[in-house]
Motif scaffolding. Structure first.
Motif, PDB file in Angstrom:
ATOM      1  N   MET A  78       0.858  -1.189   0.000  1.00  0.00           N
ATOM      2  CA  MET A  78       0.000   0.000   0.000  1.00  0.00           C
ATOM      3  C   MET A  78       0.894   1.239   0.000  1.00  0.00           C
ATOM      4  SD  MET A  78      -3.026  -1.598   2.369  1.00  0.00           S
ATOM      5  CE  MET A  78      -1.894  -2.322   3.572  1.00  0.00           C
ATOM      6  N   HIS A  79       1.332   1.582  -1.202  1.00  0.00           N
ATOM      7  CA  HIS A  79       2.427   2.533  -1.380  1.00  0.00           C
ATOM      8  C   HIS A  79       2.061   3.953  -0.988  1.00  0.00           C
ATOM      9  CE1 HIS A  79      -0.062   2.478  -4.932  1.00  0.00           C
ATOM     10  NE2 HIS A  79       0.563   3.478  -5.497  1.00  0.00           N
ATOM     11  N   GLN A  80       0.773   4.221  -0.787  1.00  0.00           N
ATOM     12  CA  GLN A  80       0.385   5.584  -0.408  1.00  0.00           C
ATOM     13  C   GLN A  80       0.251   5.749   1.109  1.00  0.00           C
ATOM     14  OE1 GLN A  80      -2.972   7.155  -2.625  1.00  0.00           O
ATOM     15  NE2 GLN A  80      -2.397   6.067  -4.485  1.00  0.00           N
ATOM     16  N   ALA A  81       0.507   4.696   1.874  1.00  0.00           N
ATOM     17  CA  ALA A  81       0.227   4.739   3.317  1.00  0.00           C
ATOM     18  C   ALA A  81       1.436   5.176   4.136  1.00  0.00           C
ATOM     19  CB  ALA A  81      -0.241   3.369   3.794  1.00  0.00           C
ATOM     20  N   ARG A  82       1.223   6.032   5.135  1.00  0.00           N
ATOM     21  CA  ARG A  82       2.284   6.344   6.087  1.00  0.00           C
ATOM     22  C   ARG A  82       2.518   5.120   6.975  1.00  0.00           C
ATOM     23  NH1 ARG A  82       0.364  11.367   9.494  1.00  0.00           N
ATOM     24  NH2 ARG A  82       2.201  10.844  10.756  1.00  0.00           N
ATOM     25  N   ARG A  83       3.661   5.079   7.653  1.00  0.00           N
ATOM     26  CA  ARG A  83       4.066   3.863   8.377  1.00  0.00           C
ATOM     27  C   ARG A  83       4.290   4.097   9.858  1.00  0.00           C
ATOM     28  NH1 ARG A  83       8.382   1.125   4.171  1.00  0.00           N
ATOM     29  NH2 ARG A  83       8.332  -0.527   5.762  1.00  0.00           N
ATOM     30  N   ASP A  84       4.051   5.304  10.345  1.00  0.00           N
ATOM     31  CA  ASP A  84       4.542   5.690  11.673  1.00  0.00           C
ATOM     32  C   ASP A  84       3.463   5.834  12.739  1.00  0.00           C
ATOM     33  OD1 ASP A  84       3.396   7.869  10.469  1.00  0.00           O
ATOM     34  OD2 ASP A  84       4.952   9.292  11.094  1.00  0.00           O
ATOM     35  N   LEU A  85       2.241   5.337  12.490  1.00  0.00           N
ATOM     36  CA  LEU A  85       1.190   5.423  13.509  1.00  0.00           C
ATOM     37  C   LEU A  85       0.953   4.054  14.139  1.00  0.00           C
ATOM     38  CD1 LEU A  85      -1.549   7.720  11.875  1.00  0.00           C
ATOM     39  CD2 LEU A  85       0.447   8.366  13.269  1.00  0.00           C
ATOM     40  N   VAL A  86       1.096   3.969  15.462  1.00  0.00           N
ATOM     41  CA  VAL A  86       0.812   2.699  16.151  1.00  0.00           C
ATOM     42  C   VAL A  86      -0.561   2.720  16.823  1.00  0.00           C
ATOM     43  CG1 VAL A  86       3.186   1.922  16.472  1.00  0.00           C
ATOM     44  CG2 VAL A  86       2.167   3.496  18.144  1.00  0.00           C
ATOM     45  N   ARG A  87      -1.155   3.895  16.905  1.00  0.00           N
ATOM     46  CA  ARG A  87      -2.536   4.017  17.385  1.00  0.00           C
ATOM     47  C   ARG A  87      -3.242   4.965  16.424  1.00  0.00           C
ATOM     48  NH1 ARG A  87      -2.162   6.675  22.418  1.00  0.00           N
ATOM     49  NH2 ARG A  87      -1.675   4.742  23.514  1.00  0.00           N
ATOM     50  N   GLN A  88      -4.391   4.534  15.931  1.00  0.00           N
ATOM     51  CA  GLN A  88      -5.087   5.297  14.890  1.00  0.00           C
ATOM     52  C   GLN A  88      -6.549   5.513  15.242  1.00  0.00           C
ATOM     53  OE1 GLN A  88      -4.417   3.518  10.887  1.00  0.00           O
ATOM     54  NE2 GLN A  88      -2.956   2.188  11.914  1.00  0.00           N
ATOM     55  N   VAL A  89      -7.128   6.530  14.653  1.00  0.00           N
ATOM     56  CA  VAL A  89      -8.560   6.812  14.790  1.00  0.00           C
ATOM     57  C   VAL A  89      -9.181   6.711  13.386  1.00  0.00           C
ATOM     58  CG1 VAL A  89     -10.310   8.465  15.529  1.00  0.00           C
ATOM     59  CG2 VAL A  89      -8.107   8.357  16.740  1.00  0.00           C
ATOM     60  N   PRO A  90      -9.605   5.502  13.007  1.00  0.00           N
ATOM     61  CA  PRO A  90     -10.221   5.367  11.679  1.00  0.00           C
ATOM     62  C   PRO A  90     -11.508   6.200  11.607  1.00  0.00           C
ATOM     63  CG  PRO A  90      -9.711   3.219  12.648  1.00  0.00           C
ATOM     64  CD  PRO A  90      -9.558   4.232  13.732  1.00  0.00           C
ATOM     65  N   ALA A  91     -11.732   6.821  10.462  1.00  0.00           N
ATOM     66  CA  ALA A  91     -12.907   7.686  10.302  1.00  0.00           C
ATOM     67  C   ALA A  91     -14.201   6.927  10.593  1.00  0.00           C
ATOM     68  CB  ALA A  91     -12.927   8.262   8.887  1.00  0.00           C
ATOM     69  N   HIS A  92     -14.282   5.646  10.168  1.00  0.00           N
ATOM     70  CA  HIS A  92     -15.528   4.898  10.345  1.00  0.00           C
ATOM     71  C   HIS A  92     -15.740   4.477  11.797  1.00  0.00           C
ATOM     72  CE1 HIS A  92     -12.630   1.564  10.004  1.00  0.00           C
ATOM     73  NE2 HIS A  92     -13.500   0.856  10.671  1.00  0.00           N
ATOM     74  N   LEU A  93     -14.666   4.556  12.613  1.00  0.00           N
ATOM     75  CA  LEU A  93     -14.743   4.088  14.001  1.00  0.00           C
ATOM     76  C   LEU A  93     -14.903   5.264  14.962  1.00  0.00           C
ATOM     77  CD1 LEU A  93     -14.437   1.190  15.232  1.00  0.00           C
ATOM     78  CD2 LEU A  93     -12.072   1.765  15.714  1.00  0.00           C
ATOM     79  N   GLY A  94     -14.172   6.334  14.711  1.00  0.00           N
ATOM     80  CA  GLY A  94     -14.310   7.544  15.520  1.00  0.00           C
ATOM     81  C   GLY A  94     -13.640   7.490  16.883  1.00  0.00           C
ATOM     82  N   ARG A  95     -12.887   6.409  17.144  1.00  0.00           N
ATOM     83  CA  ARG A  95     -12.141   6.326  18.405  1.00  0.00           C
ATOM     84  C   ARG A  95     -10.829   5.597  18.159  1.00  0.00           C
ATOM     85  NH1 ARG A  95     -16.348   2.571  18.810  1.00  0.00           N
ATOM     86  NH2 ARG A  95     -15.658   0.446  19.259  1.00  0.00           N
ATOM     87  N   PRO A  96      -9.852   5.763  19.070  1.00  0.00           N
ATOM     88  CA  PRO A  96      -8.525   5.190  18.802  1.00  0.00           C
ATOM     89  C   PRO A  96      -8.514   3.672  18.922  1.00  0.00           C
ATOM     90  CG  PRO A  96      -8.475   6.775  20.647  1.00  0.00           C
ATOM     91  CD  PRO A  96      -9.905   6.491  20.355  1.00  0.00           C
ATOM     92  N   ARG A  97      -7.683   3.051  18.125  1.00  0.00           N
ATOM     93  CA  ARG A  97      -7.470   1.596  18.209  1.00  0.00           C
ATOM     94  C   ARG A  97      -6.025   1.311  17.822  1.00  0.00           C
ATOM     95  NH1 ARG A  97     -12.246  -2.356  16.130  1.00  0.00           N
ATOM     96  NH2 ARG A  97     -13.147  -1.562  18.054  1.00  0.00           N
ATOM     97  N   GLY A  98      -5.429   0.297  18.453  1.00  0.00           N
ATOM     98  CA  GLY A  98      -4.063  -0.095  18.112  1.00  0.00           C
ATOM     99  C   GLY A  98      -3.983  -0.539  16.653  1.00  0.00           C
ATOM    100  N   THR A  99      -2.877  -0.207  16.017  1.00  0.00           N
ATOM    101  CA  THR A  99      -2.697  -0.513  14.593  1.00  0.00           C
ATOM    102  C   THR A  99      -2.853  -2.003  14.294  1.00  0.00           C
ATOM    103  OG1 THR A  99      -1.360   1.425  14.105  1.00  0.00           O
ATOM    104  CG2 THR A  99      -0.901  -0.548  12.787  1.00  0.00           C
ATOM    105  N   PHE A 100      -2.376  -2.871  15.215  1.00  0.00           N
ATOM    106  CA  PHE A 100      -2.434  -4.310  14.945  1.00  0.00           C
ATOM    107  C   PHE A 100      -3.822  -4.904  15.212  1.00  0.00           C
ATOM    108  CE2 PHE A 100       2.154  -3.630  16.153  1.00  0.00           C
ATOM    109  CZ  PHE A 100       2.597  -3.564  14.837  1.00  0.00           C
ATOM    110  N   ALA A 101      -4.763  -4.054  15.663  1.00  0.00           N
ATOM    111  CA  ALA A 101      -6.160  -4.451  15.787  1.00  0.00           C
ATOM    112  C   ALA A 101      -6.983  -3.903  14.632  1.00  0.00           C
ATOM    113  CB  ALA A 101      -6.720  -3.970  17.125  1.00  0.00           C
ATOM    114  N   LEU A 102      -6.317  -3.371  13.626  1.00  0.00           N
ATOM    115  CA  LEU A 102      -6.966  -2.769  12.460  1.00  0.00           C
ATOM    116  C   LEU A 102      -6.399  -3.367  11.177  1.00  0.00           C
ATOM    117  CD1 LEU A 102      -6.767   1.004  13.477  1.00  0.00           C
ATOM    118  CD2 LEU A 102      -8.869  -0.342  13.315  1.00  0.00           C
TER     119      LEU A 102
END
Lengths: 159, 159
Positions: A78-102
């Motif tokens: 996925m060549h357009q993706a940044r690599r440096d977030l270990v906790r993210q807030v996906p737009a569809h979720l609206g709350r933080p989740r660990g990267t390895f749970a996404l």
């Protein structure tokens, strides 16, 4: 600091390692109807789209015997993706989740795995159904899907 | 020419590209009971072995919210595998098959995907069941298993 500016409240950025540990070859490209990330379906379950895999000629013999499988794994970059977030807030979720749970594209190694239906093989071109990635995505592997090792219909996930 | 010498009749070696297209970070190690490739089970379906994933501290926050999943994908780097065979003769098969019709470690990008059962998470250590890789294998990603996109119990494969 352009990347910092793109972080949502609750997300966590890390410093990545100073060097890579292994190298990948792009072995082909995935052609899809989706010209930008915003056009892509949310996931393969929500897609009936047809895509074509253009494998580099160098690897052509690797496709021998692929035809009889009903499903394949595409492994792509996925060549357009940044690599440096270990906790993210996906737009569809609206709350933080660990990267390895996404299954988000954003991860230390932006590799996707996608199970697709094989429609046909012609030379170095594969036609597949249920594709969800952006047109031009670099391919890094194709694997046969084995129900015996890959299918867990009762696997549980949080709501 | 040591590699040439290791080719079985019917196998096909290619010249790999001159340079890599992308770089991977190893994000941890997989600890298993299997000290060499010859000790490894043939695949995860034939293994009930317990393994532990030692994630590098840098990525610790990425494991938040992983606990509730019953199954995870481990994506790992088969660091002992050659990368230059596009047609192989697996010992268990006894006849040639295209690399992309096999789950063999030998492939242009020696990336494995393995669906495992999550037993527990404690800090940066994951305990999992149904592991089949060699002790010390470098980890490159962890993903949640989604039955909706990943499970195809009726997928067909050739005999």
């Amino acid at each position: 600091m352009a990347e910092e500016a793109g972080i949502r409240p609750g997300e966590l950025r890390i410093d990545l390692p100073a060097s890579f540990d292994a190298g990948l070859y792009f072995i082909g490209r995935i052609r899809t109807p989706f010209k930008s990330r915003s056009e892509c379906p949310k996931n393969t379950a929500e897609s009936e789209a047809i895509g074509t895999i253009e494998l580099d000629q160098r690897f052509a013999a690797g496709l021998e015997d692929v035809g009889p499988y009903s499903h394949l794994w595409l492994v792509y970059w996925m060549h357009q993706a940044r690599r440096d977030l270990v906790r993210q807030v996906p737009a569809h979720l609206g709350r933080p989740r660990g990267t390895f749970a996404l299954r988000s594209p954003v991860r230390p190694n932006p590799i996707a795995i996608a199970a697709v239906e094989l429609v046909g093989v012609a030379g170095t071109i594969l036609t597949v159904r249920k594709i969800d990635c952006v047109d031009g995505t670099p391919l890094i592997d194709i694997k046969p899907y084995f129900a015996s090792t890959d299918s867990f219909p009762n696997a549980k996930r949080p709501g």
